[in-house]
Structures are given as structure tokens and as C-alpha cells.
Write an enzyme that holds these catalytic residues in place. Structure first.
Site, short mmCIF file in Angstrom:
data_model
loop_
_atom_site.label_atom_id
_atom_site.label_comp_id
_atom_site.label_asym_id
_atom_site.label_seq_id
_atom_site.Cartn_x
_atom_site.Cartn_y
_atom_site.Cartn_z
N MET A 129 8.00 13.90 -8.08
CA MET A 129 7.10 15.00 -8.39
C MET A 129 7.01 15.99 -7.24
O MET A 129 7.35 17.16 -7.37
CB MET A 129 5.68 14.47 -8.68
CG MET A 129 5.50 13.67 -9.93
SD MET A 129 3.73 13.39 -10.22
CE MET A 129 3.78 12.07 -11.42
N GLY A 133 6.07 22.14 0.08
CA GLY A 133 5.35 23.38 -0.17
C GLY A 133 4.53 23.40 -1.44
O GLY A 133 3.76 24.34 -1.65
N GLY A 135 2.95 20.26 -2.99
CA GLY A 135 1.89 19.26 -2.94
C GLY A 135 1.41 18.87 -4.33
O GLY A 135 2.20 18.47 -5.19
N SER A 136 0.10 19.02 -4.57
CA SER A 136 -0.50 18.60 -5.84
C SER A 136 -0.28 19.60 -6.97
O SER A 136 -0.65 19.32 -8.11
CB SER A 136 -2.01 18.38 -5.65
OG SER A 136 -2.27 17.37 -4.70
N GLU A 248 -2.51 6.33 -13.15
CA GLU A 248 -2.14 6.43 -11.74
C GLU A 248 -3.37 6.51 -10.85
O GLU A 248 -3.45 5.86 -9.80
CB GLU A 248 -1.25 7.65 -11.51
CG GLU A 248 -0.83 7.83 -10.05
CD GLU A 248 0.07 9.02 -9.81
OE1 GLU A 248 0.33 9.34 -8.64
OE2 GLU A 248 0.52 9.63 -10.80
N GLY A 346 -11.99 -4.80 20.00
CA GLY A 346 -10.67 -4.42 20.49
C GLY A 346 -9.54 -5.06 19.71
O GLY A 346 -8.45 -4.48 19.58
N THR A 371 -4.88 14.88 -4.13
CA THR A 371 -5.83 14.74 -3.03
C THR A 371 -7.26 14.60 -3.57
O THR A 371 -7.56 15.03 -4.69
CB THR A 371 -5.79 15.96 -2.11
OG1 THR A 371 -6.22 17.12 -2.84
CG2 THR A 371 -4.37 16.19 -1.57
N GLU A 373 -9.72 16.26 -2.72
CA GLU A 373 -10.26 17.60 -2.97
C GLU A 373 -9.91 18.06 -4.38
O GLU A 373 -10.74 18.66 -5.08
CB GLU A 373 -9.71 18.58 -1.92
CG GLU A 373 -10.26 18.37 -0.52
CD GLU A 373 -9.71 17.13 0.18
OE1 GLU A 373 -10.37 16.62 1.09
OE2 GLU A 373 -8.60 16.68 -0.19
#
Length: 385
Positions: A129, A133, A135-136, A248, A346, A371, A373
């Protein structure tokens, strides 16, 4: 710990038996090999074959195609049990998505040709997919598939493709009509062993999920038969993607829950054994309160995930609810990994402790599958209808 909520109506005895089988398989075949896969950056092909023999990839595929014949909830069980054993690197989730695209939209010939091999692990699947440049933004893909005679010629490149080095079958998201926007997107299968002009970039080095091969893929005049188009006609790709994205996105939430359960268990073991200032770390109020918060968040997520699985099985899981599951599950996962790592002190920063790997693996959950967002935007749109 278990995927199942006590009140989950979708859970049958078959699911519990399947979960036990998956858990045993992962204990025997996956857990001892995790470090080797991380070091080499790819899961051994032998493991895929063993997973096929064990039937854990076959839950939702019809029996006449080599599957168990159950609902998609069986795939949720496999995904959870994998994460519950401390791994989200093996690319079964993508394998499941590939199988569901073919099972839902493929012709009978395509199903007979590809599904049995995906179920057995003879073939590893990938979905191409994302592009550099884009992305979603799936409507803006630039990879083209031009109809020529009785086939298609594919040109373009993809990036961040899970199972990219291993895949024998790749569902490519391509434009069959560059001027038609979403209606110009189609899904076309490429079998790398059967074509010329296909190449793989290097195995990308990631912050987490280091045992999973992730690659850039290149298509230079790759010719495939017209029969490799998924669906009855061109231009169905965006619709197909949107219909399958709820699984998904829910799968990411299921994976988050499994990883959370493993992290809490590992942290409990550590704080009960580790001593500071003459007493167990578990005996400090801050430790107990933090773990109480983590456990509460896990149980709230479990209830929501189980409700979503029930809706998915019924075919009623809508895009906005699946987006909520993905967004909320991955956010909670990252919150809990942060707290559990902190309680390790630690030692939590040392890769020999599983919590360090879980912490790094969790971060991408808020990015891939759309994302968070984007998830919030999709949820917000549903409020404005």
C-alpha cells in the site's frame, strides 16, 4: 491471561481449544527462536511451514480451501496468543489480511490457486500500500497498472512493506485510472517468482519489530495476467480496502492487548523478585498503584476488544468503531509499556529483558494501519454525520 472477557458471548469451546493449541505452538516453536529472528531480521521460512502444519493460520478460511472454517474471530485468537507470548514481529497479521482480501473478493479460481498455499505457509503474503510521500493517503498512490492486451503492466515503488523480503504473493494497490481518484484504485496480485522487473530493496532497519522483514519494493514494467486483478472489475480497490480495514485496525488492538498482558505478567514477576531498601519492589505503594492502573486499563481494553470481535463476526463492525479500537488500544499499549519499563529500573533499558523489546515494538502501533491522527479524524467524521 486470556483474550476472552468473562461475559464475551462470541466465545465458544472451539475458540478456547484453538487458543490452547496456538499457545502451545508458540511456546514450543516461536519463543525459543525470537532472539535469532531479531538478530537476522527475518523469521525463518521453516517457522511459516510449521505454523501451517499446526493449522494456526487456517482459522477463518473455508474447509474446502484448507482452512478450519471458523469465523474471523479465530484469527483474533492467533494474533492475541502470538503477542501474549511476547512477539509482534512474525508477520501473520498481514498474512491474515491477505487471505481475507482473496477470500472476500477473489474469484473461485483465485481462491483455489492461492488460499491453500497461504494457509499452509507455502506462500507468504504482503500488501503493498504505502508509497514514499503518500503515507496514509491511499487515494494518492502513484503506482500504475496499465491494461495491455490480456494483462497489466505495473510501474512504481512501495515502502515499509511488512513481509517484504519473504513474500511470495503481493497484493499491490495501484492506479488503473490515474484521473479517477479513489475510483481509479485497483488491487492486483504479483507473484515475484513469476515475473520480471520486480525487485526488493534492503531489509529496513527499524526501531522495533526487528525480527520482521520490512522492505521497499520496486515494480519496473512488471507484467501480470489480467486474471490477477482482485474483484470483478477495475476501480474496486478503494472500496475493498475500506471494507477490510476494520479487521486490520481491530487486529492492532488485539495485538496491543496481548502485548499488554505479557508486559504486566513480566513486570509482576520482576517486582516480586527484585528488592530495594530491604523489601520487594512490589511492596512499595507506587509500584502497587502503577500496576493497579495498568491492570484496570487492560481490562477496560479487553472488554472493548471483545465487543468489537463480536461485531466483526456478525459483520457489523463499522469503520469508526474499529478506528477507536486501533487508536485506544495502541495508546494504552504505549502507556503501559512506559510504566512497566519504569518499574524495571535500569534493567528495563537492557535488551536482554523482554520489556525493552516490547517498549520499542509498541511505538509503531500508533503509526501503521493508519496513524492515530487519521483514526481520530475518522472518528470525528462519524460524530458530524
Amino acid at each position: 491471561m486470556t483474550l476472552f472477557s468473562p461475559s464475551a458471548a462470541w466465545v465458544q469451546d472451539e475458540h478456547k481449544m484453538f487458543a490452547d493449541s496456538c499457545a502451545r505452538f508458540f511456546d514450543d516453536e516461536m519463543v525459543p527462536r525470537l532472539e535469532a529472528w531479531i538478530d537476522q531480521g527475518v523469521v525463518d521460512r521453516e517457522f511459516w511451514n510449521k505454523a501451517g502444519e499446526a493449522g494456526i493460520m487456517a482459522g477463518a478460511i473455508p474447509e474446502d480451501l484448507g482452512g478450519v472454517g471458523g469465523g474471523i474471530s479465530f484469527d483474533a485468537v492467533t494474533v492475541y496468543e502470538q503477542a501474549r507470548k511476547g512477539d509482534i514481529g512474525w508477520g501473520y497479521g498481514i498474512q491474515s489480511i491477505v487471505m481475507h482480501y482473496i477470500n472476500a473478493y477473489g474469484t473461485d479460481a483465485q481462491k483455489q490457486r492461492w488460499l491453500p498455499k497461504l494457509v499452509t505457509g507455502e506462500m507468504v503474503g504482503a500488501i503493498a500500500m504505502t508509497e514514499p510521500g503518500t503515507g496514509s493517503d491511499l487515494q494518492s498512490v502513484r503506482t500504475s497498472a496499465t491494461k495491455e492486451g490480456n494483462g497489466y503492466t505495473i510501474n512504481g515503488s512501495k515502502i515499509f512493506i511488512t513481509n517484504g523480503q519473504s513474500a511470495d504473493l503481493i497484493i499491490v494497490v495501484a492506479k488503473t485510472d490515474k484521473d479517477a481518484g479513489a475510483k481509479g484504485v485497483s488491487l492486483i496480485v504479483v507473484e515475484p517468482a513469476e515475473v520480471e522487473g520486480f525487485s526488493r530493496g534492503r531489509n529496513l532497519k527499524k526501531m522495533g519489530m526487528k525480527g520482521n522483514d520490512t522492505s521497499e519494493l520496486f515494480f519496473e514494467n512488471v507484467k501480470v495476467p489480467a486474471d490477477n486483478l482482485i474483484g470483478p472489475e477495475e476501480g474496486q480497490g478503494f472500496y475493498q480496502l475500506m471494507k477490510q480495514l476494520p479487521w486490520e485496525r481491530l487486529m492492532i488492538a488485539v495485538m496491543a492487548l496481548g502485548a499488554i498482558d505479557f508486559a504486566i505478567e513480566e513486570t509482576l514477576r520482576y517486582v516480586k523478585e527484585r528488592k530495594a531498601f530491604g523489601k520487594r519492589v512490589m511492596d512499595f505503594q507506587n509500584t502497587r498503584f502503577k500496576l493497579a492502573e495498568c491492570k484496570t486499563k487492560a481490562e477496560v481494553l479487553r472488554s472493548f476488544v471483545n465487543d468489537c470481535i463480536a461485531r466483526l463476526d456478525e459483520g457489523t463492525l463499522d469503520a469508526s468503531t474499529a478506528s477507536m479500537a486501533k487508536y485506544w488500544g495502541s495508546e494504552v499499549q504505549n502507556e503501559i509499556m512506559h510504566e512497566c519499563l519504569q518499574l524495571h529500573g535500569g534493567y528495563g533499558y537492557m535488551m536482554e529483558y523482554p520489556i525493552a523489546r516490547l517498549y520499542a515494538d509498541a511505538r509503531v502501533q500508533m503509526i501503521y494501519g493508519g496513524t492515530n491522527e487519521i483514526m481520530k479524524e475518522l472518528i470525528a467524521r462519524s460524530l458530524d454525520d
